[in-house]
Scaffold this motif. Structure first.
Motif, PDB file in Angstrom:
ATOM      1  N   ARG A 182       0.812  -1.222   0.000  1.00 10.15           N
ATOM      2  CA  ARG A 182       0.000   0.000   0.000  1.00 10.15           C
ATOM      3  C   ARG A 182       0.843   1.269   0.000  1.00 10.15           C
ATOM      4  O   ARG A 182       0.532   2.234  -0.701  1.00 10.15           O
ATOM      5  N   ALA A 183       1.918   1.280   0.793  1.00  7.63           N
ATOM      6  CA  ALA A 183       2.782   2.463   0.843  1.00  7.63           C
ATOM      7  C   ALA A 183       3.457   2.695  -0.509  1.00  7.63           C
ATOM      8  O   ALA A 183       3.614   3.833  -0.949  1.00  7.63           O
ATOM      9  N   THR A 208      -4.524   5.035  -1.284  1.00  8.11           N
ATOM     10  CA  THR A 208      -5.245   5.304  -0.034  1.00  8.11           C
ATOM     11  C   THR A 208      -6.425   6.240  -0.259  1.00  8.11           C
ATOM     12  O   THR A 208      -7.535   5.991   0.224  1.00  8.11           O
ATOM     13  N   SER A 471       3.205  -0.483   5.645  1.00  9.36           N
ATOM     14  CA  SER A 471       1.865  -0.356   6.220  1.00  9.36           C
ATOM     15  C   SER A 471       1.606  -1.476   7.216  1.00  9.36           C
ATOM     16  O   SER A 471       1.075  -1.239   8.307  1.00  9.36           O
ATOM     17  N   ARG A 474       3.723  -1.117  10.512  1.00 12.07           N
ATOM     18  CA  ARG A 474       3.238   0.012  11.313  1.00 12.07           C
ATOM     19  C   ARG A 474       1.929  -0.333  12.020  1.00 12.07           C
ATOM     20  O   ARG A 474       1.708   0.031  13.173  1.00 12.07           O
ATOM     21  N   ASN A 475       1.042  -1.009  11.301  1.00  6.77           N
ATOM     22  CA  ASN A 475      -0.278  -1.302  11.857  1.00  6.77           C
ATOM     23  C   ASN A 475      -0.238  -2.387  12.923  1.00  6.77           C
ATOM     24  O   ASN A 475      -1.015  -2.355  13.876  1.00  6.77           O
TER      25      ASN A 475
END
Length: 504
Positions: A182-183, A208, A471, A474-475
């Motif tokens: 995603r990033a 996003t 992502s 981090r999550n």
């Protein structure tokens, strides 16, 4: 300027992958192609490249358009070539004789070390093989660049280099990227196509922002569908009342009015389209056995070494308790996987300096999914190792995104995404209370990543994980260990490390 147009494109292979797809690709478009595993992303890219024939619709290409399609895997007949020779062979023979210097220039741009250029592709990591595929495509000077999962097997530093390389390409060069990172999608795209069985959506936004716009559009569709059904229901209730009055009064006018209202209701119902419901590619439901241990894993100050005994770093005294989701950070080659394997060895045997709680039950998955046997079948992997009957096994596999047709197929024939979901299912069935996960999101689609994130967090599952997906880490992470120099240190968050790695 339009260079390629898709008109009512569709592909059916047993079931419909996508249908009635309309898309215009223009100069300067950087399009992220997003869908769950097995939903036709690579097939659509093959249609665009001209290597796969669509079932319906047509593709119009600008005259003389040169396509550059970077596939996921090196062809079997090229694996014995060196990286350098593989890229050189992509040039026409007359150019290869006089312009071999272009290969060196391009490999320098892609930061390929000189010693790797002379190694056979079969001896290179998956990340360097992908770099070779990219180089062999780009050296042909395409007008449209198609990238299928370019970040798989790349570490953070290489992902950063790839982002920078894409940013430096001519601004008018269109690029289509399939990725579950995603990033990365946010960094390199300006448009997003969400590929669906029907009613695919595209937005002039990176992932996003496009995801938020799609959810809003789907919610509007849901409201519209509910309103249409409510309107049809009201018309049918009115028709029923008029019908009773008309029959009792003998009024032909009311009977005709009843018929008209019923026909209007039927037309509204026929035209009403339900909001898109994603066909589940398989929920990942991790579970865990209980434990009362305060520390599941305890590390004394042990050295982590290379196979030949060279010390990479020492760990200091560390521990992992129930509910800790520890992310292991470090540059490529610093020894992250070595520590994961040492802990696995300690759990399953004896490793001085590493203690595992007696109640610890491990679930281990490495980046190559080596716990899966290529010669086995998904059904065999489930029924042969767990006390479940055939019927329940079929249901579990279908829920994990392995459809009925694939359940008796050799695991070697599964896609990367299907293998990743099968591996997660097997972990679930083991019911561990501690997960060792080395690159668990490799090949796992965005839907699967988010499901895995949610399960790890919601159930307070203890784990130590390695991931290059920004992502995801981090999550999920609530603790972070960083390999810094010759020491393993705990840091508050991963941001400084990520910024350094991506910047190179």
């Amino acid at each position: 300027m339009t260079i390629l147009n898709l008109n009512a494109l569709g592909v059916t292979v047993g079931e419909t992958l996508f249908s009635d797809l309309n898309l215009t690709i223009s100069k300067g478009d950087r399009i992220g192609l997003v869908a769950a595993n097995g939903r036709g992303k690579s097939t659509l890219m093959g249609c665009i490249a001209g290597t796969y024939e669509p079932t319906t619709g047509e593709i119009t290409r600008a005259r003389g358009l040169r396509m550059g399609h970077v596939a996921q895997y090196v062809p079997d007949d090229a694996r014995d070539k060196t990286l350098y020779d593989y890229v050189l062979a992509a040039l026409p023979p007359e150019q290869a004789d006089y312009e071999s210097w272009r290969v060196d220039v391009l490999l320098d741009e892609l930061s390929v070390p000189y010693d790797l250029r002379q190694k056979p592709l079969r001896d290179l990591s998956g990340g360097w093989q992908r770099t070779a595929l990219l180089a062999a495509t780009w050296i042909t000077e395409p007008d449209l660049l198609l990238l299928d999962e370019p970040t798989n097997h790349l570490d953070l530093h290489r992902i950063g280099l790839l982002q920078d390389w894409l940013a430096a390409l001519p601004r008018d060069l269109p690029v289509i990227v399939i990725s579950h990172d995603r990033a990365f999608l946010d960094a390199v795209t300006n448009k997003t196509l969400f590929l669906r069985q029907e009613n695919s959506r595209h937005f002039a936004l990176p992932f996003t922002a496009a995801r938020a716009a799609m959810e809003e559009a789907d919610a509007a569709d849901e409201r519209r569908f509910a309103n249409d059904l409510n309107k049809a229901s009201q018309l049918r209730r009115q028709a029923a009342k008029l019908k009773n009055i008309g029959i009792n009064s003998g009024s032909d006018l009311l009977v005709n009015k009843t018929k008209q209202l019923t026909e209007r209701a039927a037309k509204i119902e026929a035209a009403a389209k339900p909001a898109h419901q994603e066909r589940g590619a398989g929920d990942i439901r991790l579970s865990h056995g209980g434990t009362h241990a305060k520390a599941l894993i305890t590390l004394e100050d042990i050295p982590v070494t290379t196979p030949d005994g060279r010390v990479l770093y020492t760990t200091g005294k560390k521990w992992i308790s129930p509910g800790d989701r520890v992310v292991l950070l470090g540059s490529n080659g610093t020894g992250k996987t070595r520590l994961v394997r040492l802990i696995d060895q300690a759990i399953n045997g004896d490793m001085p300096g590493i203690r595992a709680a007696p109640t610890l039950s491990e679930g281990y998955s490495d980046q190559h999914l080596s716990q899966l046997m290529d010669d086995d079948t998904p059904m065999g992997a489930v029924t042969g190792n767990f006390d479940v009957g055939d019927q329940r096994a079929r249901g579990l596999l279908a829920g994990a995104g392995v459809n009925i047709q694939m359940q008796q197929t050799k695991i070697a024939a599964l896609s990367g995404g299907q293998k990743a979901r099968l591996a997660m299912l097997i972990l679930r069935l083991q019911q561990p209370n501690f997960y060792l996960l080395d690159e668990p999101t490799n090949h796992l689609d965005i839907e699967g990543q988010e499901a895995l994130e949610a399960e790890l967090i919601a159930d307070q599952i203890a784990c130590l994980l390695v991931s290059h997906d920004r992502s995801f880490l981090r999550n999920v992470g609530n603790r972070f260990w960083e390999i810094r120099g010759k020491r393993l240190v705990e840091v508050d968050d991963p941001e400084a490390f990520l910024a350094t790695e991506i910047a190179g």
